[in-house]
Write a protein that holds these residues in place. Structure first.
Motif, PDB file in Angstrom:
ATOM      1  N   ALA A  76      -3.232   0.220   2.004  1.00  0.00           N
ATOM      2  CA  ALA A  76      -3.834  -1.113   1.910  1.00  0.00           C
ATOM      3  C   ALA A  76      -5.133  -1.182   2.688  1.00  0.00           C
ATOM      4  O   ALA A  76      -5.380  -0.384   3.599  1.00  0.00           O
ATOM      5  N   ILE A  77      -5.954  -2.138   2.313  1.00  0.00           N
ATOM      6  CA  ILE A  77      -7.173  -2.448   3.054  1.00  0.00           C
ATOM      7  C   ILE A  77      -6.966  -3.811   3.690  1.00  0.00           C
ATOM      8  O   ILE A  77      -6.665  -4.791   2.997  1.00  0.00           O
ATOM      9  N   SER A  78      -7.066  -3.857   4.997  1.00  0.00           N
ATOM     10  CA  SER A  78      -6.825  -5.087   5.749  1.00  0.00           C
ATOM     11  C   SER A  78      -8.113  -5.592   6.383  1.00  0.00           C
ATOM     12  O   SER A  78      -9.003  -4.811   6.720  1.00  0.00           O
ATOM     13  N   VAL A  79      -8.170  -6.900   6.571  1.00  0.00           N
ATOM     14  CA  VAL A  79      -9.360  -7.562   7.099  1.00  0.00           C
ATOM     15  C   VAL A  79      -8.960  -8.413   8.299  1.00  0.00           C
ATOM     16  O   VAL A  79      -7.884  -9.021   8.310  1.00  0.00           O
ATOM     17  N   GLY A  80      -9.817  -8.456   9.306  1.00  0.00           N
ATOM     18  CA  GLY A  80      -9.528  -9.214  10.518  1.00  0.00           C
ATOM     19  C   GLY A  80      -9.484 -10.719  10.292  1.00  0.00           C
ATOM     20  O   GLY A  80     -10.079 -11.249   9.345  1.00  0.00           O
ATOM     21  N   SER A  81      -8.792 -11.400  11.169  1.00  0.00           N
ATOM     22  CA  SER A  81      -8.600 -12.847  11.038  1.00  0.00           C
ATOM     23  C   SER A  81      -9.908 -13.625  11.136  1.00  0.00           C
ATOM     24  O   SER A  81      -9.969 -14.791  10.722  1.00  0.00           O
ATOM     25  N   ILE A  92     -16.016   3.990  10.720  1.00  0.00           N
ATOM     26  CA  ILE A  92     -15.538   4.652  11.924  1.00  0.00           C
ATOM     27  C   ILE A  92     -14.166   5.257  11.669  1.00  0.00           C
ATOM     28  O   ILE A  92     -13.454   4.841  10.752  1.00  0.00           O
ATOM     29  N   VAL A  93     -13.810   6.249  12.469  1.00  0.00           N
ATOM     30  CA  VAL A  93     -12.526   6.937  12.330  1.00  0.00           C
ATOM     31  C   VAL A  93     -11.572   6.462  13.424  1.00  0.00           C
ATOM     32  O   VAL A  93     -11.896   6.513  14.614  1.00  0.00           O
ATOM     33  N   VAL A  94     -10.384   6.021  12.995  1.00  0.00           N
ATOM     34  CA  VAL A  94      -9.346   5.578  13.930  1.00  0.00           C
ATOM     35  C   VAL A  94      -8.010   6.137  13.439  1.00  0.00           C
ATOM     36  O   VAL A  94      -7.681   5.987  12.259  1.00  0.00           O
ATOM     37  N   PRO A  95      -7.219   6.792  14.286  1.00  0.00           N
ATOM     38  CA  PRO A  95      -5.909   7.297  13.862  1.00  0.00           C
ATOM     39  C   PRO A  95      -5.011   6.151  13.401  1.00  0.00           C
ATOM     40  O   PRO A  95      -5.088   5.043  13.957  1.00  0.00           O
ATOM     41  N   PRO A  96      -4.163   6.375  12.395  1.00  0.00           N
ATOM     42  CA  PRO A  96      -3.327   5.307  11.844  1.00  0.00           C
ATOM     43  C   PRO A  96      -2.572   4.471  12.880  1.00  0.00           C
ATOM     44  O   PRO A  96      -2.648   3.230  12.841  1.00  0.00           O
ATOM     45  N   PRO A  97      -1.844   5.088  13.840  1.00  0.00           N
ATOM     46  CA  PRO A  97      -1.070   4.265  14.773  1.00  0.00           C
ATOM     47  C   PRO A  97      -1.920   3.395  15.702  1.00  0.00           C
ATOM     48  O   PRO A  97      -1.386   2.514  16.380  1.00  0.00           O
ATOM     49  N   GLN A  98      -3.232   3.640  15.739  1.00  0.00           N
ATOM     50  CA  GLN A  98      -4.108   2.873  16.629  1.00  0.00           C
ATOM     51  C   GLN A  98      -4.877   1.762  15.914  1.00  0.00           C
ATOM     52  O   GLN A  98      -5.650   1.030  16.537  1.00  0.00           O
ATOM     53  N   MET A  99      -4.657   1.614  14.603  1.00  0.00           N
ATOM     54  CA  MET A  99      -5.409   0.631  13.830  1.00  0.00           C
ATOM     55  C   MET A  99      -5.175  -0.801  14.326  1.00  0.00           C
ATOM     56  O   MET A  99      -6.127  -1.558  14.554  1.00  0.00           O
ATOM     57  N   CYS A 122     -12.591  -4.414   9.308  1.00  0.00           N
ATOM     58  CA  CYS A 122     -11.602  -4.139   8.258  1.00  0.00           C
ATOM     59  C   CYS A 122     -11.187  -2.677   8.392  1.00  0.00           C
ATOM     60  O   CYS A 122     -11.869  -1.890   9.048  1.00  0.00           O
ATOM     61  N   PHE A 123     -10.059  -2.335   7.805  1.00  0.00           N
ATOM     62  CA  PHE A 123      -9.625  -0.940   7.838  1.00  0.00           C
ATOM     63  C   PHE A 123      -8.792  -0.608   6.621  1.00  0.00           C
ATOM     64  O   PHE A 123      -8.235  -1.488   5.964  1.00  0.00           O
ATOM     65  N   CYS A 124      -8.710   0.676   6.340  1.00  0.00           N
ATOM     66  CA  CYS A 124      -7.822   1.175   5.291  1.00  0.00           C
ATOM     67  C   CYS A 124      -6.883   2.190   5.916  1.00  0.00           C
ATOM     68  O   CYS A 124      -7.318   3.127   6.592  1.00  0.00           O
ATOM     69  N   VAL A 125      -5.594   1.985   5.689  1.00  0.00           N
ATOM     70  CA  VAL A 125      -4.573   2.862   6.260  1.00  0.00           C
ATOM     71  C   VAL A 125      -3.294   2.684   5.448  1.00  0.00           C
ATOM     72  O   VAL A 125      -3.181   1.760   4.626  1.00  0.00           O
ATOM     73  N   GLY A 126      -2.330   3.549   5.680  1.00  0.00           N
ATOM     74  CA  GLY A 126      -1.035   3.406   5.040  1.00  0.00           C
ATOM     75  C   GLY A 126      -0.143   2.479   5.842  1.00  0.00           C
ATOM     76  O   GLY A 126      -0.502   1.996   6.916  1.00  0.00           O
ATOM     77  N   GLU A 127       1.048   2.246   5.308  1.00  0.00           N
ATOM     78  CA  GLU A 127       2.027   1.431   6.019  1.00  0.00           C
ATOM     79  C   GLU A 127       2.712   2.271   7.098  1.00  0.00           C
ATOM     80  O   GLU A 127       2.700   3.495   7.028  1.00  0.00           O
ATOM     81  N   PRO A 128       3.267   1.630   8.131  1.00  0.00           N
ATOM     82  CA  PRO A 128       3.549   0.193   8.236  1.00  0.00           C
ATOM     83  C   PRO A 128       2.470  -0.613   8.939  1.00  0.00           C
ATOM     84  O   PRO A 128       2.697  -1.765   9.314  1.00  0.00           O
TER      85      PRO A 128
END
Length: 432
Positions: free
Chosen positions: A140-145, A206-213, A224-230
């Motif tokens: 998913a691609i998520s966007v900040g509040s 920018i690069v950010v590891p999944p658990p740190q998103m 905004c970011f794109c990463v897998g679940e959860p």
């Protein structure tokens, strides 16, 4: 050593590894029924496999937790958490003999980037092989509040004005992904570009590891970011932002992570490789059963694996999506697929798209021989041999190596037999 000599040595190593892969293919042809069927056991009972804390690593975790590795003669398999995709790459280069790993749950383009030396130290190629796909869909691609009122969706263009304003003020919007050239990078770039936002010029990636998103979004590191679940679900559950788009809405039933191994390990241990694949296939079938979803969430959520509450995992696993923007879906067709729809089979046509997109953004040269590279790295023949030995139903084994023409949400068409036509149709890219 000068650059010319360095490149010559790198090329020799690459050719040597290519020859090794050819020998492996010859060995396979000598045992068409599978060596296990002939009564031989695995050459080793151990392999060290890496994973990132993402739901699509579940097949490796379940194969370990449910005893599928042991069932197929591989009781000593280790499934080891990696801190980032960069760590995964580095540990693959080391191999288990160097206290690294032999294979991994991995972003599908990475074995190509590693095999060609694009992302390795001193650009030295390390031949890798893709043996299976682990899942389809549900990144998913998520966007900040801060952008809650915009309610961005499949059309990233809704954010174009806000992002342009930030850039004018001297603080370009930051779009995070997990590894350059990886699947999350490509989904993010496709989404932004389809909305008229150049991912290299209009925003800062920018690069950010999944658990740190989630933690980084919480402190305002990115927009905004794109990463897998959860991690997308966790972002919503913590009220920090919302999901703009499920990547399956960009490309329905798209390929995502793969199971890949060092080519030299596969060459040395062809029977053990097949055993690993059979265990992973059984785990994928188990994980795809709706009745197992809650147990699956509880297992991978354990401290030893993700260290994430099961509630952040289970809902989207079952297709129940709270996007955090007022949009909710139940029984979504875009849920993660581990087995259905040929999810496990590594279609070569899909990897052609990943290579084409990485050509689009400058990771590979425009004249890259896509078919030749896919033919070297993608070992769908090994998958077929394992599936046959496991007794997989004929309906679950694709008849061809290609899924055919693919159509994206913005109407773009990818014909795996003619990637250049697809590339020519794209407005935003890094070459003419």
């Amino acid at each position: 050593m000068d650059q010319k000599n360095s490149n010559t040595i790198a090329r020799r190593k690459f050719l040597k590894a290519s020859a090794a892969l050819t020998l492996l293919s010859v060995a396979k042809s000598m045992f068409p029924g599978g060596a296990l069927a002939a009564g031989a056991g695995p050459e080793t009972t151990k392999a060290v496999l890496g994973f990132i804390a993402l739901t699509d690593s579940a097949p490796l975790i379940i194969a370990k937790e449910k005893g599928f590795f042991a069932k197929h003669g591989m009781p000593d398999v280790e499934v080891v958490k990696q801190a980032s995709w960069g760590t995964t790459r580095d540990n693959l280069v080391l191999g288990s003999e160097g206290n690294g790993i032999d294979g991994a749950h991995i972003l599908t383009p990475m074995p190509y980037l590693i095999s060609t030396g694009k992302i390795t130290q001193n650009n030295l190629p390390l031949p890798m092989v893709i043996l299976a796909r682990l899942n389809l869909d549900a990144q998913a691609i998520s966007v900040g509040s801060a952008y809650a009122q915009i309610k961005a969706g499949t059309d990233a263009g809704a954010l174009k004005e806000a992002f342009a304003k930030k850039k004018t003020e001297g603080n370009a919007a930051k779009a995070a992904m997990t590894f350059p050239g990886g699947t999350h990078d490509l989904w993010l770039r496709y989404w932004l570009a389809a909305g008229g936002i150049d991912p290299d010029k209009d925003v800062e990636t920018i690069v950010v590891p999944p658990p740190q998103m989630v933690a980084n979004m919480k402190v305002g590191t990115m927009d905004c970011f794109c990463v897998g679940e959860p991690w997308n679900a966790q972002l919503v559950n913590q009220g920090i932002g919302y999901t703009a788009v499920n990547t399956a809405e960009i490309w329905a039933k798209h390929p995502e992570k793969s199971f890949a191994m060092r080519a030299d390990w596969v060459e040395k241990n062809p029977i053990a490789t097949k055993a690993l694949l059979m265990a992973i296939m059984e785990a994928q079938q188990w994980a795809d059963e709706m009745t197992n979803k809650d147990e699956l969430a509880a297992i991978v959520g354990k401290r030893a694996w993700f260290n994430v509450p099961a509630m952040d995992i289970a809902g989207r696993l079952k297709g129940d999506y709270d996007y955090g923007s007022g949009r909710k879906e139940t029984a979504s067709p875009h849920l993660m697929k581990f087995w259905r729809d040929h999810a496990s089979y590594p279609f070569q046509s899909h990897e052609k798209w990943f290579l084409a997109e990485n050509m689009r953004w400058g990771k590979f040269a425009p004249d890259t021989d896509i078919s030749a590279l896919v033919g070297q790295v993608n070992r769908e023949d090994v998958w077929r041999a394992a599936a046959s030995e496991l007794g997989v139903a004929a309906a679950d084994i694709p008849a061809t190596k290609s899924r055919g023409i693919e159509i994206f949400f913005d109407g773009k068409v990818f014909d795996p037999e003619n990637p250049q036509t697809y590339l020519a149709s794209l407005d935003i890219k890094r070459f003419a």
